[in-house]
Design a protein around this motif. Sequence first.
Motif, PDB file in Angstrom:
ATOM      1  N   ALA B  23      -7.828  19.379 -21.202  1.00  0.00           N
ATOM      2  CA  ALA B  23      -9.071  19.398 -20.412  1.00  0.00           C
ATOM      3  C   ALA B  23     -10.241  18.714 -21.127  1.00  0.00           C
ATOM      4  CB  ALA B  23      -9.429  20.835 -20.053  1.00  0.00           C
ATOM      5  N   GLU B  24     -10.453  19.055 -22.383  1.00  0.00           N
ATOM      6  CA  GLU B  24     -11.615  18.526 -23.094  1.00  0.00           C
ATOM      7  C   GLU B  24     -11.535  16.998 -23.232  1.00  0.00           C
ATOM      8  OE1 GLU B  24     -15.207  18.431 -24.347  1.00  0.00           O
ATOM      9  OE2 GLU B  24     -14.257  20.192 -23.441  1.00  0.00           O
ATOM     10  N   ARG B  26      -9.813  15.021 -21.244  1.00  0.00           N
ATOM     11  CA  ARG B  26      -9.975  14.465 -19.911  1.00  0.00           C
ATOM     12  C   ARG B  26     -11.462  14.354 -19.570  1.00  0.00           C
ATOM     13  NH1 ARG B  26      -7.347  11.240 -17.063  1.00  0.00           N
ATOM     14  NH2 ARG B  26      -5.426  12.444 -16.907  1.00  0.00           N
ATOM     15  N   LYS B  27     -12.195  15.410 -19.904  1.00  0.00           N
ATOM     16  CA  LYS B  27     -13.627  15.422 -19.625  1.00  0.00           C
ATOM     17  C   LYS B  27     -14.326  14.252 -20.342  1.00  0.00           C
ATOM     18  CE  LYS B  27     -17.558  18.519 -19.482  1.00  0.00           C
ATOM     19  NZ  LYS B  27     -18.074  19.865 -19.608  1.00  0.00           N
ATOM     20  N   GLN B  28     -13.953  14.075 -21.599  1.00  0.00           N
ATOM     21  CA  GLN B  28     -14.544  12.977 -22.375  1.00  0.00           C
ATOM     22  C   GLN B  28     -14.173  11.623 -21.807  1.00  0.00           C
ATOM     23  OE1 GLN B  28     -13.542  13.333 -26.509  1.00  0.00           O
ATOM     24  NE2 GLN B  28     -14.757  15.208 -26.738  1.00  0.00           N
ATOM     25  N   ARG B  64     -14.318  19.331 -10.985  1.00  0.00           N
ATOM     26  CA  ARG B  64     -14.049  20.523 -11.789  1.00  0.00           C
ATOM     27  C   ARG B  64     -14.695  20.374 -13.179  1.00  0.00           C
ATOM     28  NH1 ARG B  64      -8.088  21.311 -11.970  1.00  0.00           N
ATOM     29  NH2 ARG B  64      -8.245  20.685  -9.788  1.00  0.00           N
ATOM     30  N   HIS B  65     -14.707  19.135 -13.671  1.00  0.00           N
ATOM     31  CA  HIS B  65     -15.314  18.903 -14.987  1.00  0.00           C
ATOM     32  C   HIS B  65     -16.837  18.750 -14.902  1.00  0.00           C
ATOM     33  CE1 HIS B  65     -11.723  18.690 -17.398  1.00  0.00           C
ATOM     34  NE2 HIS B  65     -11.146  17.879 -16.525  1.00  0.00           N
ATOM     35  N   PHE B  66     -17.295  18.082 -13.868  1.00  0.00           N
ATOM     36  CA  PHE B  66     -18.734  17.850 -13.709  1.00  0.00           C
ATOM     37  C   PHE B  66     -19.133  18.272 -12.307  1.00  0.00           C
ATOM     38  CE2 PHE B  66     -17.073  14.737 -16.712  1.00  0.00           C
ATOM     39  CZ  PHE B  66     -17.872  14.982 -17.825  1.00  0.00           C
TER      40      PHE B  66
END
Lengths: 204, 211
Positions: B23-24, B26-28, B64-66
């Motif tokens: 997840a982290e 992917r977010k980046q 979901r991330h932002f």
Amino acid sequence: MAGTTVAESTADERRNEILRASRRIFTEKGYVKALTKEIAAAAGISESSLFSIFGSKEEIFVAAMFDPLDDLVLEMLDISAVVPAREARDRQRAYVRANERMLQVMSEVVFLIGIAMFSDRLLGQRYFDERLGPLFRRWLEATEQTLRNEAGVDIPPRLLLMSVFGSHFGLSLDAAMRGVEIDNPHCARWLAKTYWSGIGSLAR
Amino acid sequence: MTAAPSPRRKSARAKVPRRRLPAEQRKQQIAFTAQKMFIEAGRDSVSMQSIADTAGVNIALLYRHFRSNVELYQAAVIEPLVVAIQEAVSTNRDDWPADAESRFTLVHQSIMEFVRTSGPLLRIALFSDGTSAREFYSEHIVPLLKNWVEPMLQEVADAGNLDLDIQATAVATFGAHLTFVLYPDASEDESASADIAGQLASLHWRGLSSR
């Protein structure tokens, strides 16, 4: 312009009113999100009368930015043309006045310059090719003339122009961003000291 | 408004095979993709959908991330700038040369280096729209000038025993460097920028050091 009729001067006023309103809206919203409907409302006219004067949002933006800048560059060319005949002290006064004028215009259009030159590379490139590049070339002529007036000064004209322009831009941007009126006499003094004294100390 | 190919060509990008990322990470990756697209096309011309397409994720995952485009803008543009600004402010020079003019040149070089490396993001943060630009300016640029540029200029004034208008010098110098770096035909070359910094320093020095 001596023979303008009442109708023409009203049309001019309305055009200027729209441009003033558009600067406020462009500054608040940016170029993409600014709507012609909002510009018309801010100018107190209907959108259809707005479109009887300007063909598009882009046309308004270009006029809002370049009307004052084109006038300014003409003034700078005039000043640089009459200055050589004068004494050093009078030349300095002329440069201080020029700085005050530049700050005044820059304060009006600083955010529009930011949008046009800096916010979007492709948009910036087009404005640059079509309008800003030619404007800067004329401005450079005034700068070259100014430098010729001061014998013995070897500053590259483009460096001087970009630096002077950038300093005005920074000072106007700072005031605009902090939401205060620019302290024009104070800034003009700084500019005169930095650029005029620097050039003056080399002249002759 | 522009004729150049926009990054919205879904068909070409959506085919990028999607790998599962933590997840982290992917977010980046999404934030980095958004950053590149903002730099390329400007904040307002880039939609959440086109960012999702280019990053090779579906729009639901992106949200979901932002949770909003504002949140993504913060992560892609503002946060990296804040890091760069904090880094600049926390560099305490203890190797100041003795003479004022060399100090002044060093100040110009430092500002130029900051503006050159942060220029692409500064361009977006300062000139996309007035409201968020004002917020960014007062929260981050004002402290940058106050806590970084002004103390450096104070070192110059001290060494040269100069009556320097520090605030105006800081603001105007920042504006001049920004103009050189962001001007449409500017070179992005590091040594060209260093050259300009040196020339600007000597031009300003002539005037500011005159009595």
